[in-house]
Structure formats: structure tokens, C-alpha cells
Write a protein that holds these residues in place. Structure first.
Motif, short mmCIF file in Angstrom:
data_model
loop_
_atom_site.label_atom_id
_atom_site.label_comp_id
_atom_site.label_asym_id
_atom_site.label_seq_id
_atom_site.Cartn_x
_atom_site.Cartn_y
_atom_site.Cartn_z
N MET A 219 0.81 -1.22 0.00
CA MET A 219 0.00 0.00 0.00
C MET A 219 0.84 1.28 0.00
SD MET A 219 -2.90 -0.93 -0.68
CE MET A 219 -3.69 0.65 -0.61
N VAL B 56 -3.62 -12.01 -1.95
CA VAL B 56 -4.15 -11.98 -0.59
C VAL B 56 -5.47 -12.72 -0.53
CG1 VAL B 56 -5.14 -10.46 1.16
CG2 VAL B 56 -2.95 -9.89 0.10
N SER B 57 -6.32 -12.56 -1.54
CA SER B 57 -7.61 -13.24 -1.53
C SER B 57 -7.46 -14.75 -1.73
CB SER B 57 -8.53 -12.66 -2.60
OG SER B 57 -8.06 -12.96 -3.89
N HIS C 235 -1.38 -8.01 -5.99
CA HIS C 235 -1.30 -8.17 -4.54
C HIS C 235 -2.66 -8.51 -3.94
CE1 HIS C 235 0.06 -7.69 -0.46
NE2 HIS C 235 -0.94 -6.86 -0.22
N SER C 236 -3.71 -7.83 -4.38
CA SER C 236 -5.03 -8.11 -3.82
C SER C 236 -5.51 -9.52 -4.21
CB SER C 236 -6.05 -7.06 -4.25
OG SER C 236 -6.22 -7.10 -5.65
N ARG C 237 -5.11 -9.98 -5.38
CA ARG C 237 -5.49 -11.34 -5.78
C ARG C 237 -4.74 -12.39 -4.97
NH1 ARG C 237 -5.42 -13.96 -11.83
NH2 ARG C 237 -6.52 -15.84 -11.23
N HIS D 280 -1.23 -3.41 -7.61
CA HIS D 280 -2.32 -3.47 -6.66
C HIS D 280 -3.22 -4.68 -6.91
CE1 HIS D 280 -5.11 -2.00 -3.70
NE2 HIS D 280 -6.09 -1.98 -4.58
#
Length: 86
Positions: free
Chosen positions: A19, A82-83, A78-80, A75
Motif C-alpha cells: 500500500m 491476498v484473496s 497483490h489483492s489477488r 495493486h
């Protein structure tokens, strides 16, 4: 010659906080866009390829789009990840 037994530990996942990088790249992209707009608007009177400030301004605007696209890719990846880990 002797054989040694080696135990393999499970790989620990180190979660990286991207972030701060995303925020920095967002700010950088907007700053580059602003610089490009200012350079282009102040030198728009002679619209040709010999107008260096205009060409540099257009380059800054194109560069800002590239920085923003790279920021978005970082972004999303990274969000994928983490999910998927949850």
C-alpha cells in the motif's frame, strides 16, 4: 561418504505491504500528469515537433499513464494473492 538427513521446513510466506508503494505511485502519476499539463499548456502556441516544452509535456503525460497502469497491476496482483491465501 556419509549421508545427512535434511529436514525441509515449510516455506513461510512473508506478506508484503504494497500500500505505501501504491500510494506513492498514485501520487507520482498525478504529479507527472500535472507537470505535463502545465508544460503543454504554456507552450501550445506553436504546435509542432520542434517545440521542445510541448513534446516534453506530452512525454510526461504519457509517462504518468504508464506509472498509473503499473501501479494498478501491482495493486491487482497483490489483492489477488491476498484473496487466494485466505
Amino acid at each position: 561418504m556419509s549421508n545427512r538427513a535434511v529436514s525441509v521446513n515449510p516455506i513461510e510466506r512473508v506478506e508484503r505491504d504494497v500500500m505505501p508503494l501504491v500510494k506513492m505511485m498514485t501520487f507520482t502519476a498525478w504529479a507527472l500528469l500535472a507537470v505535463g499539463l502545465v508544460l503543454s499548456l504554456f507552450s501550445i502556441e506553436s504546435f509542432n515537433d520542434r517545440n521542445t516544452p510541448l513534446m516534453v509535456g506530452i512525454g510526461f503525460m504519457v509517462g504518468s499513464v504508464h506509472v498509473y497502469v503499473i501501479r494498478t497491476a501491482i495493486h491487482l496482483v497483490h489483492s489477488r494473492s491476498v484473496s487466494k491465501s485466505e
